[in-house]
Motif scaffolding. Structure first.
Motif, PDB file in Angstrom:
ATOM      1  N   PRO A 124      14.788   8.117  -4.958  1.00 54.21           N
ATOM      2  CA  PRO A 124      15.723   7.639  -5.984  1.00 54.21           C
ATOM      3  C   PRO A 124      16.672   6.596  -5.390  1.00 54.21           C
ATOM      4  N   GLY A 125      16.835   5.504  -6.093  1.00 50.15           N
ATOM      5  CA  GLY A 125      17.764   4.458  -5.660  1.00 50.15           C
ATOM      6  C   GLY A 125      17.117   3.398  -4.793  1.00 50.15           C
ATOM      7  N   TYR A 126      15.900   3.655  -4.287  1.00 55.45           N
ATOM      8  CA  TYR A 126      15.317   2.730  -3.307  1.00 55.45           C
ATOM      9  C   TYR A 126      15.071   1.336  -3.883  1.00 55.45           C
ATOM     10  N   LEU A 127      14.400   1.274  -5.023  1.00 54.96           N
ATOM     11  CA  LEU A 127      14.028  -0.050  -5.543  1.00 54.96           C
ATOM     12  C   LEU A 127      15.269  -0.871  -5.897  1.00 54.96           C
ATOM     13  N   GLU A 128      16.299  -0.184  -6.433  1.00 54.85           N
ATOM     14  CA  GLU A 128      17.542  -0.885  -6.755  1.00 54.85           C
ATOM     15  C   GLU A 128      18.223  -1.372  -5.476  1.00 54.85           C
ATOM     16  N   ALA A 129      18.220  -0.514  -4.438  1.00 52.85           N
ATOM     17  CA  ALA A 129      18.855  -0.879  -3.165  1.00 52.85           C
ATOM     18  C   ALA A 129      18.132  -2.060  -2.535  1.00 52.85           C
ATOM     19  N   ALA A 148       7.910   4.790  -3.232  1.00 51.79           N
ATOM     20  CA  ALA A 148       9.162   4.400  -3.893  1.00 51.79           C
ATOM     21  C   ALA A 148       9.577   5.394  -4.985  1.00 51.79           C
ATOM     22  N   PRO A 149       8.633   5.917  -5.793  1.00 44.92           N
ATOM     23  CA  PRO A 149       9.061   6.869  -6.827  1.00 44.92           C
ATOM     24  C   PRO A 149       9.658   8.162  -6.261  1.00 44.92           C
ATOM     25  N   LEU A 150       9.397   8.447  -4.981  1.00 41.66           N
ATOM     26  CA  LEU A 150       9.955   9.660  -4.365  1.00 41.66           C
ATOM     27  C   LEU A 150      11.360   9.415  -3.816  1.00 41.66           C
ATOM     28  N   SER A 192      12.946  -2.387   3.692  1.00 40.18           N
ATOM     29  CA  SER A 192      11.786  -1.528   3.465  1.00 40.18           C
ATOM     30  C   SER A 192      12.160  -0.074   3.764  1.00 40.18           C
ATOM     31  N   ILE A 193      11.173   0.797   3.598  1.00 41.69           N
ATOM     32  CA  ILE A 193      11.380   2.224   3.855  1.00 41.69           C
ATOM     33  C   ILE A 193      11.203   2.476   5.344  1.00 41.69           C
ATOM     34  N   SER A 194      12.123   3.252   5.925  1.00 43.41           N
ATOM     35  CA  SER A 194      11.995   3.623   7.333  1.00 43.41           C
ATOM     36  C   SER A 194      11.085   4.852   7.423  1.00 43.41           C
ATOM     37  N   GLY A 195       9.962   4.703   8.097  1.00 46.82           N
ATOM     38  CA  GLY A 195       9.023   5.817   8.215  1.00 46.82           C
ATOM     39  C   GLY A 195       8.658   6.354   6.841  1.00 46.82           C
ATOM     40  N   ALA A 196       8.711   7.667   6.703  1.00 45.72           N
ATOM     41  CA  ALA A 196       8.344   8.290   5.437  1.00 45.72           C
ATOM     42  C   ALA A 196       9.485   8.290   4.427  1.00 45.72           C
ATOM     43  N   GLY A 197      10.658   7.755   4.817  1.00 43.63           N
ATOM     44  CA  GLY A 197      11.812   7.729   3.940  1.00 43.63           C
ATOM     45  C   GLY A 197      12.539   9.070   3.928  1.00 43.63           C
ATOM     46  N   PRO A 198      13.649   9.160   3.205  1.00 42.47           N
ATOM     47  CA  PRO A 198      14.218   8.147   2.311  1.00 42.47           C
ATOM     48  C   PRO A 198      15.082   7.087   3.007  1.00 42.47           C
ATOM     49  N   THR A 199      15.292   7.195   4.327  1.00 43.90           N
ATOM     50  CA  THR A 199      16.085   6.148   4.988  1.00 43.90           C
ATOM     51  C   THR A 199      15.480   4.783   4.679  1.00 43.90           C
ATOM     52  N   ILE A 239       0.834  -1.210   0.000  1.00 48.81           N
ATOM     53  CA  ILE A 239       0.000   0.000   0.000  1.00 48.81           C
ATOM     54  C   ILE A 239       0.869   1.262   0.000  1.00 48.81           C
ATOM     55  N   VAL A 240       1.732   1.379   1.006  1.00 45.23           N
ATOM     56  CA  VAL A 240       2.485   2.630   1.181  1.00 45.23           C
ATOM     57  C   VAL A 240       3.771   2.627   0.339  1.00 45.23           C
TER      58      VAL A 240
END
Ligand code: HSE
Length: 314
Positions: A241-246, A237-239, A259-266, A231-232
């Protein structure tokens, strides 16, 4: 007149959501956090005197999340009292590490000690939520709750506020990587869908149930299965950069979850020992660097909550 003594409190970074637990689940880390000093003053209300470590980005006035949280605390539990604060930011802003929550948590814990209020954790969390509302427009509690209580915390109800501490598997290690840019929480929340198909809600609910079960069993493989979010994560993910590859690189390398920590980008990845967590950290670093957004990371375990770190400072 003798200067009033300062009391200093530290509150840790937090990783919230943990996949399926959007806005209702979070954990406290050990290594990093924010520090607040507080002392009484004669005039009622709160004054924030100094902010350091933020590069001048934060307001040093009543709009700061630390001051907002303390104003809420005073209004609810100590009307007529007055305090001064100093904030030392150890956490990067807009990072997904619960930076605003750590400031608010450290501030309410410091002021609770200064005024000798002895408030229960739920009252401190309630006040700190006002700081979150000021920071991003939503008084979510999934950062401030673990920042105050430590451990892994589930929030089954916000009104009335209920905090449920979950067991922490001793072998749970996290690689935590913050790419070199910030993402305001308000922006990351604005990207979320306003309606979600029932089938996806059912899937998310079952994963959150599995996650709680996994923590009670101490089974990291089950935890990894549970840390999936349809869902989230797809909305954010599009916000990042690099997340999906990482994430793909971490999964390929055998991460228990990523996964994403909180709201990201961490971005966080889970491992069952320190060595594997360090290997995942190197993979996160390589992937985000390849995306042109190298940042900074660390490995850590789940830790305790906000605490007074010194006695009286003169
Ligand atoms: N649960 C919140 C969110 C955490 O994901 O927006 C913000 O740090």
């Amino acid at each position: 007149m003798r200067a009033r003594p300062w009391i200093e409190a530290f509150a840790p970074a937090t990783v919230s959501n943990l996949g399926p637990g959007f806005d209702c689940l979070g954990l406290a880390l050990r290594a990093r956090g924010d520090t607040v000093r507080a002392r009484r003053r004669d005039e009622p209300g709160v004054a924030l005197l100094r902010v350091v470590g933020d590069g001048g980005a934060l307001p040093c006035d009543e709009r700061n999340t630390a001051a907002v949280a303390v104003a809420a605390l005073l209004a609810a539990h100590a009307p007529g009292e007055g305090v001064e604060l100093e904030l030392d930011k150890g956490l990067p802003l807009g990072s997904g590490l619960g930076s605003s929550g750590a400031s608010a948590a450290a501030a309410v814990v410091a002021v609770d000690a200064v005024l000798e209020l002895g408030l229960p954790a739920a009252a401190l969390v309630q006040a700190a939520r006002a700081g979150e509302a000021a920071a991003c427009g939503a008084d979510h509690a999934d950062n401030v709750a673990p920042a105050i209580t430590g451990g892994i915390v589930l929030l089954p109800s916000l009104d009335p506020l209920r905090l449920v501490s979950l067991p922490v598997p001793p072998s749970l290690w996290l690689a935590v990587y913050t790419p070199g840019y910030s993402l305001p929480t308000a922006k990351a929340r604005a990207a979320l869908p306003t309606a979600v198909p029932l089938s996806r809600v059912v899937q998310q609910a079952s994963r959150l149930g599995l996650l709680v079960h996994a923590l009670h069993c101490g089974e990291l493989a089950l935890l990894g299965e549970a840390i999936t979010d349809d869902i989230v994560e797809p909305a954010r993910a599009p916000l990042i950069p690099g997340y999906l590859e990482a994430k793909a690189a971490c999964c390929e390398a055998g991460a228990i979850a990523c996964s994403i920590s909180g709201a990201g980008p961490t971005t966080f990845a889970i491992a069952s020992d320190r060595g594997r967590a360090e290997a995942l950290l190197a993979i996160l670093d390589e992937a985000f660097a390849a995306a042109g957004v190298a940042g900074d990371g660390f490995v850590d375990q789940v830790g305790g909550g906000a605490r007074v770190t010194t006695g009286l400072l003169h």
